[in-house]
Design an enzyme around this catalytic site. Structure first.
Site, PDB file in Angstrom:
ATOM      1  N   PRO A   1     101.730  -7.595  48.366  1.00  0.00           N
ATOM      2  CA  PRO A   1     102.695  -7.791  49.452  1.00  0.00           C
ATOM      3  C   PRO A   1     102.949  -6.522  50.268  1.00  0.00           C
ATOM      4  CG  PRO A   1     103.469  -8.843  47.439  1.00  0.00           C
ATOM      5  CD  PRO A   1     102.275  -8.022  47.062  1.00  0.00           C
ATOM      6  N   TYR A   2     103.140  -5.419  49.581  1.00  0.00           N
ATOM      7  CA  TYR A   2     103.447  -4.177  50.286  1.00  0.00           C
ATOM      8  C   TYR A   2     102.247  -3.694  51.102  1.00  0.00           C
ATOM      9  CZ  TYR A   2     105.372   0.523  51.018  1.00  0.00           C
ATOM     10  OH  TYR A   2     105.860   1.690  51.578  1.00  0.00           O
ATOM     11  N   ALA A   3     101.063  -3.657  50.464  1.00  0.00           N
ATOM     12  CA  ALA A   3      99.866  -3.172  51.151  1.00  0.00           C
ATOM     13  C   ALA A   3      99.521  -4.054  52.352  1.00  0.00           C
ATOM     14  CB  ALA A   3      98.690  -3.116  50.174  1.00  0.00           C
TER      15      ALA A   3
END
Length: 247
Positions: A158-160
């Site tokens: 999700p973050y990447a």
């Protein structure tokens, strides 16, 4: 060198109640800017304002706002226009990690939250603030990014993914405004002593990491209207510590 290089500049900082956003807000205020501090908690914003006032004798403008409701950014742009007519600096530091999880096990609600805060809110911020930045003689927009964009890693989906989307969006926007006084910068703080870092690496000794305050001088430098050799298209500043925290 002028001890107040940002005198009379108007600066908006998201995620201003803690970590890098808080450090950026304090650094900009010390450099003379009037800070519009955006954060989720009234108490955190008031604590920031107390520190700014104690050090500078001036108050910040406090905006309690949750980026999970990004439509509120539209109203913020109108309010800034009404009061100041322009915006000189934006530091977009607000973000969420979205959890560390196998991609197939990501909770849909956390995915939606991460997408909203890290990507959709960036688009809404650009949409609302572009006219205000263009009204400045030298609009500067600084977006916090991550090395996970170019170095994806297991469990960081999700973050990447949302930060990669944010970088692509900022680069497209920077191309669109290259013939205006607006310049965009992507700033990768790398490893830093923040709550998000502790969430991602709970076993890590935080005292081995640099404090967010160490990056504040670079934020101030990037925010200045003077010609620092910034290109028309955004660049990623990632090796800031090796350069002594300067360009």
């Amino acid at each position: 060198m002028d001890s107040k290089p940002l005198n009379n500049r108007i600066a908006l900082v998201t995620g201003a109640t803690r970590g890098i956003g808080q450090a950026a807000a304090l650094g900009l205020a010390r450099a003379g800017a009037h800070v519009i501090a955006l954060g989720r908690t009234q108490g955190g914003l008031e604590a920031l304002d107390d520190q700014i006032f104690a050090e500078t004798g001036a108050h910040a403008t406090l905006v309690p706002m949750d980026l999970k409701q990004p439509e509120t950014l539209d109203a913020l742009g109108a309010t800034i226009h009404e009061r100041w007519g322009r915006l000189d600096i934006v530091v977009h530091a607000a973000a969420v990690l979205g959890g560390i999880s196998p991609t197939g096990h990501i909770d849909p609600k956390r995915w939606d939250e991460t997408l909203t805060v890290n990507l959709t809110a960036t688009w809404r911020l650009i949409r609302a603030l572009e006219p205000l930045l263009k009204a400045s003689d030298a609009g500067r927009a600084i977006f916090l990014t991550t090395g996970r964009v170019v170095r994806p890693k297991a469990f960081w989906g999700p973050y990447a993914a949302t930060k990669a989307g944010m970088e692509a969006l900022v680069r497209c926007w920077a191309d669109e405004v290259e013939h205006t006084p607006v310049r965009a910068v992507l700033l990768d703080p790398n490893q830093m002593r923040t709550r998000m870092r502790a969430e991602a690496y709970p076993g890590e000794d935080p005292m081995t990491l640099p404090e967010p305050a160490e990056i504040a001088p670079l934020v101030v430098q990037l925010a200045q209207a003077t010609d620092l050799g910034l290109p028309d298209r955004p660049v990623v500043f990632s090796d800031w510590k090796a350069a002594g925290g300067k360009l």
